[in-house]
Design a protein around this motif. Structure first.
Motif, PDB file in Angstrom:
ATOM      1  N   GLN A  14      13.934  66.293 -16.840  1.00 55.35           N
ATOM      2  CA  GLN A  14      13.170  66.158 -18.196  1.00 55.35           C
ATOM      3  C   GLN A  14      13.161  64.373 -17.805  1.00 55.35           C
ATOM      4  O   GLN A  14      13.813  63.369 -18.020  1.00 55.35           O
ATOM      5  CB  GLN A  14      13.156  65.326 -19.734  1.00 55.35           C
ATOM      6  CG  GLN A  14      13.133  67.868 -20.383  1.00 55.35           C
ATOM      7  CD  GLN A  14      13.689  67.281 -21.533  1.00 55.35           C
ATOM      8  OE1 GLN A  14      14.315  66.954 -21.993  1.00 55.35           O
ATOM      9  NE2 GLN A  14      12.165  66.901 -22.921  1.00 55.35           N
ATOM     10  N   HIS A  17       9.876  61.309 -16.137  1.00 58.96           N
ATOM     11  CA  HIS A  17       8.830  60.634 -15.495  1.00 58.96           C
ATOM     12  C   HIS A  17       8.886  59.939 -15.022  1.00 58.96           C
ATOM     13  O   HIS A  17       9.629  58.846 -13.993  1.00 58.96           O
ATOM     14  CB  HIS A  17       8.035  60.833 -16.764  1.00 58.96           C
ATOM     15  CG  HIS A  17       8.155  59.843 -17.936  1.00 58.96           C
ATOM     16  ND1 HIS A  17       9.047  59.015 -18.529  1.00 58.96           N
ATOM     17  CD2 HIS A  17       8.003  57.715 -17.922  1.00 58.96           C
ATOM     18  CE1 HIS A  17       9.797  57.135 -19.278  1.00 58.96           C
ATOM     19  NE2 HIS A  17       8.720  56.934 -18.781  1.00 58.96           N
ATOM     20  N   ARG A  57       1.536  65.861 -26.829  1.00 61.04           N
ATOM     21  CA  ARG A  57       2.529  65.793 -26.852  1.00 61.04           C
ATOM     22  C   ARG A  57       1.547  64.060 -26.631  1.00 61.04           C
ATOM     23  O   ARG A  57       3.091  63.378 -26.796  1.00 61.04           O
ATOM     24  CB  ARG A  57       3.696  65.943 -26.189  1.00 61.04           C
ATOM     25  CG  ARG A  57       4.145  67.712 -26.787  1.00 61.04           C
ATOM     26  CD  ARG A  57       4.850  67.743 -25.500  1.00 61.04           C
ATOM     27  NE  ARG A  57       5.485  67.461 -24.676  1.00 61.04           N
ATOM     28  CZ  ARG A  57       6.497  66.844 -23.701  1.00 61.04           C
ATOM     29  NH1 ARG A  57       6.246  67.701 -23.498  1.00 61.04           N
ATOM     30  NH2 ARG A  57       7.598  66.371 -23.962  1.00 61.04           N
ATOM     31  N   LYS A  88       3.215  61.257 -28.937  1.00 69.88           N
ATOM     32  CA  LYS A  88       4.278  60.583 -28.702  1.00 69.88           C
ATOM     33  C   LYS A  88       4.784  60.098 -27.705  1.00 69.88           C
ATOM     34  O   LYS A  88       5.367  59.200 -27.723  1.00 69.88           O
ATOM     35  CB  LYS A  88       4.568  62.118 -29.261  1.00 69.88           C
ATOM     36  CG  LYS A  88       6.069  61.836 -29.076  1.00 69.88           C
ATOM     37  CD  LYS A  88       7.101  64.072 -30.114  1.00 69.88           C
ATOM     38  CE  LYS A  88       8.438  63.660 -30.189  1.00 69.88           C
ATOM     39  NZ  LYS A  88       8.842  64.471 -30.831  1.00 69.88           N
ATOM     40  N   LEU A  89       4.614  60.386 -26.226  1.00 69.83           N
ATOM     41  CA  LEU A  89       4.875  59.981 -25.543  1.00 69.83           C
ATOM     42  C   LEU A  89       4.555  58.973 -25.086  1.00 69.83           C
ATOM     43  O   LEU A  89       5.351  57.974 -24.617  1.00 69.83           O
ATOM     44  CB  LEU A  89       4.293  61.413 -23.827  1.00 69.83           C
ATOM     45  CG  LEU A  89       5.265  62.207 -23.784  1.00 69.83           C
ATOM     46  CD1 LEU A  89       4.129  63.024 -23.185  1.00 69.83           C
ATOM     47  CD2 LEU A  89       6.104  63.262 -23.967  1.00 69.83           C
ATOM     48  N   TRP A  90       3.453  58.719 -25.592  1.00 70.17           N
ATOM     49  CA  TRP A  90       2.658  57.261 -24.717  1.00 70.17           C
ATOM     50  C   TRP A  90       4.079  56.048 -25.746  1.00 70.17           C
ATOM     51  O   TRP A  90       4.544  55.256 -25.526  1.00 70.17           O
ATOM     52  CB  TRP A  90       1.472  56.490 -25.510  1.00 70.17           C
ATOM     53  CG  TRP A  90       0.627  57.590 -25.383  1.00 70.17           C
ATOM     54  CD1 TRP A  90       0.407  58.251 -23.726  1.00 70.17           C
ATOM     55  CD2 TRP A  90      -0.820  57.997 -25.870  1.00 70.17           C
ATOM     56  NE1 TRP A  90      -0.994  58.980 -23.302  1.00 70.17           N
ATOM     57  CE2 TRP A  90      -1.670  58.443 -24.119  1.00 70.17           C
ATOM     58  CE3 TRP A  90      -2.069  57.350 -26.503  1.00 70.17           C
ATOM     59  CZ2 TRP A  90      -3.169  59.088 -24.614  1.00 70.17           C
ATOM     60  CZ3 TRP A  90      -3.402  57.697 -26.741  1.00 70.17           C
ATOM     61  CH2 TRP A  90      -3.480  58.645 -26.160  1.00 70.17           C
ATOM     62  N   GLU A  91       4.016  56.747 -27.400  1.00 67.58           N
ATOM     63  CA  GLU A  91       4.902  55.858 -27.884  1.00 67.58           C
ATOM     64  C   GLU A  91       6.486  55.711 -27.487  1.00 67.58           C
ATOM     65  O   GLU A  91       7.099  54.706 -27.291  1.00 67.58           O
ATOM     66  CB  GLU A  91       4.826  56.195 -29.324  1.00 67.58           C
ATOM     67  CG  GLU A  91       3.861  56.051 -30.117  1.00 67.58           C
ATOM     68  CD  GLU A  91       4.212  57.283 -31.706  1.00 67.58           C
ATOM     69  OE1 GLU A  91       5.543  57.143 -32.112  1.00 67.58           O
ATOM     70  OE2 GLU A  91       2.588  57.195 -32.320  1.00 67.58           O
ATOM     71  N   GLU A  92       7.006  56.856 -27.032  1.00 64.12           N
ATOM     72  CA  GLU A  92       8.601  56.490 -26.275  1.00 64.12           C
ATOM     73  C   GLU A  92       7.929  55.917 -24.863  1.00 64.12           C
ATOM     74  O   GLU A  92       9.338  55.376 -24.617  1.00 64.12           O
ATOM     75  CB  GLU A  92       8.659  58.091 -25.580  1.00 64.12           C
ATOM     76  CG  GLU A  92      10.294  58.424 -25.133  1.00 64.12           C
ATOM     77  CD  GLU A  92      10.870  60.105 -24.261  1.00 64.12           C
ATOM     78  OE1 GLU A  92      10.510  60.652 -23.723  1.00 64.12           O
ATOM     79  OE2 GLU A  92       9.519  60.547 -25.401  1.00 64.12           O
ATOM     80  N   TRP A  93       7.142  55.954 -24.032  1.00 62.59           N
ATOM     81  CA  TRP A  93       7.132  55.419 -22.968  1.00 62.59           C
ATOM     82  C   TRP A  93       6.597  53.959 -23.121  1.00 62.59           C
ATOM     83  O   TRP A  93       7.241  52.955 -22.164  1.00 62.59           O
ATOM     84  CB  TRP A  93       6.233  56.278 -21.771  1.00 62.59           C
ATOM     85  CG  TRP A  93       6.616  57.194 -21.634  1.00 62.59           C
ATOM     86  CD1 TRP A  93       7.670  57.414 -22.003  1.00 62.59           C
ATOM     87  CD2 TRP A  93       5.960  57.832 -21.416  1.00 62.59           C
ATOM     88  NE1 TRP A  93       7.703  59.284 -21.486  1.00 62.59           N
ATOM     89  CE2 TRP A  93       6.778  59.371 -20.963  1.00 62.59           C
ATOM     90  CE3 TRP A  93       4.520  58.304 -20.604  1.00 62.59           C
ATOM     91  CZ2 TRP A  93       6.193  60.604 -20.178  1.00 62.59           C
ATOM     92  CZ3 TRP A  93       3.789  59.451 -20.057  1.00 62.59           C
ATOM     93  CH2 TRP A  93       4.975  61.200 -19.882  1.00 62.59           C
ATOM     94  N   GLY A  94       5.458  53.412 -23.663  1.00 64.56           N
ATOM     95  CA  GLY A  94       5.500  52.560 -24.443  1.00 64.56           C
ATOM     96  C   GLY A  94       4.391  52.024 -23.577  1.00 64.56           C
ATOM     97  O   GLY A  94       3.120  50.338 -23.771  1.00 64.56           O
TER      98      GLY A  94
END
Length: 478
Positions: free
Chosen positions: A84, A86, A219, A222-228
């Motif tokens: 996993q 990015h 998703r 949620k990914l935006w929040e995780e990556w900033g």
């Protein structure tokens, strides 16, 4: 939250454009552009990409809104371990919409740094289109656009290109080259230009393999929040890839993908690699898109989790496809087992609607050769492939987005809709050589088998039709 752009990502290393890319879809960005990024990170290529939008409606504007930056997210199993990750891809320098700025498109021909042309315009893209002209701004078809660009390059007195199409048709490089020469002849561009095409350009057939299910819509936030950061162009892909290119050995130096540790093969004989991949990965994909969508299954993973549909695909692969191929059985069965593992990838939500795009040309390229070879060898219609054709006729004839949307060129859809309610629907469609490249009614028993499958789908539903096909006893080699 900040949107992905140069202002968000500081100190990016930018390189001159060395490649033109026809197509801005998820696959090319997660396959070609991702690989160029890996070469650049190792200081091996030091080149970027200019994307040419293939259709009037496309994503060049959306890409420009993110300064041509996007994220490739890899999820899946690799060497027995879960992956996993990015990565922000910065290998794309710019994009051109030739429908809005054709002069900028032609200006690409004058850039001495550009050595490569890549494309993925789907199986329906490498086709000759009558009526395209050099004076069009732009011509409609991809090969006509390419011919115009090559002619501009020739007039400028420049070196040619390595041209590497990624469309999933047999001998894609050869097919593209033949159409370019046809336009050159029809447009009367001269013998000197035709000679320059031969001597200065290298058309390489290629085979691509990486499952790219596309944008993870459910998703994304949620990914935006995780990556900033916000990225509306995320391309999700599996870790696995292979790129087999039929071309000269010096290509390994010009395009040092292998040196970057990537799974790339430069060979003088592509066909065994192509047959294995197209018929054991892409062909089952097309069967899924023709049948599973009719019961509401949305993803490849969903097919593999459904007992009826998994059995259908398993038997298609081992009882119909493998016996029709001229490759060692042990190699094929091992490869097929690996494909099924990739189909089950828990991280992949590979949408069947995406696979269903241009299903007619995909059926023609992926399943029709197996059907014909199976009949030739065993004097029997392969029931699962025939049922997939029945499902295709149901979807394309009905054209009901609520059940399963038919996604194809308007002219193709029209051929089906005009005869769907007639008693001769199956016969008229199967005999349409424009669709299939041959008259399928000449395959003994096929019209009756497809008619039977279509009637069963319409009367009892596709699941019952699949169950009935699964009941047929066939020897399975595993």
């Amino acid at each position: 939250m900040k949107k992905l752009s140069y202002s968000y990502v500081k100190d990016l290393q930018r390189y001159p454009t060395k490649a033109i890319q026809f197509g801005e879809g998820n696959f090319l960005r997660a396959f070609v552009d991702w690989q160029i990024e890996q070469m650049n990170k190792r200081g091996l290529f030091q080149g970027g990409v200019t994307i040419v939008q293939s259709l009037p409606r496309g994503r060049v504007g959306q890409l420009a809104g993110q300064d041509f930056l996007f994220t490739v997210m890899l999820e899946g199993m690799q060497n027995g371990k879960a992956v996993q990750s990015h990565e922000i891809i910065s290998s794309v320098n710019s994009g051109i919409n030739p429908y809005e700025d054709y002069d900028a498109y032609l200006q690409l021909a004058h850039d001495d740094n550009i050595r490569f042309i890549f494309s993925n315009t789907t199986e329906a893209g490498i086709v000759y289109r009558e009526g395209d002209a050099l004076t069009d701004r732009p011509p409609v078809s991809f090969p006509a656009k390419l011919t115009a660009l090559l002619y501009e390059r020739y007039k400028a007195g420049k070196k040619g290109f390595y041209i590497i199409p990624c469309e999933l048709i047999e001998n894609n490089g050869k097919a593209l080259k033949e159409i370019v020469h046809r336009y050159a002849d029809e447009w009367k561009l001269g013998e000197d230009f035709s000679s320059w095409l031969e001597s200065e350009n290298t058309f390489c057939s290629s085979l691509v393999d990486r499952i790219v299910p596309g944008y993870p819509k459910e998703r994304a936030e949620k990914l935006w929040e995780e990556w900033g950061y916000e990225d509306t162009l995320i391309a999700k892909a599996e870790p696995f890839l292979i790129w087999v290119i039929e071309g000269p050995k010096e290509l390994e130096e010009e395009l040092p993908l292998k040196k970057a540790g990537l799974n790339v093969v430069v060979t003088d004989h592509l066909k065994p690699y192509r047959d294995r991949k197209v018929y054991l990965l892409n062909a089952p994909h097309t069967t899924m898109a023709c049948l599973a969508r009719l019961v509401g299954i949305k993803t490849v993973g969903g097919v593999m989790e459904d007992p009826d549909f998994y059995r259908l695909i398993d038997r298609e692969m081992f009882a119909e496809i493998i016996p029709s191929l001229d490759l060692p059985k042990e190699e094929l069965t091992s490869y097929a087992a690996g494909i099924q593992e990739r189909f089950r990838n828990p991280y992949m939500e590979h949408q069947l609607d995406a696979i269903a795009l241009n299903s007619v040309s995909k059926f023609k390229a992926r399943l029709l050769p197996i059907l014909a070879e199976h009949v030739k060898r065993f004097h029997k219609i392969p029931s699962r492939i025939a049922l997939a054709l029945s499902g295709l006729l149901k979807i394309y004839g009905e054209q009901n987005p609520a059940s399963a949307k038919a996604i194809d060129l308007p002219d193709v859809l029209k051929e089906f809709s005009m005869t769907y309610h007639s008693d001769r629907y199956v016969w008229d469609i199967l005999s349409n050589e424009t669709l299939w490249g041959m008259d399928l009614t000449k395959i003994d028993g096929l019209p009756a088998q497809v008619e039977k499958g279509l009637q069963l789908i319409e009367k009892e539903g596709v699941r019952r039709a699949v169950q009935q096909a699964n009941e047929e006893a066939l020897p399975i080699e595993k």
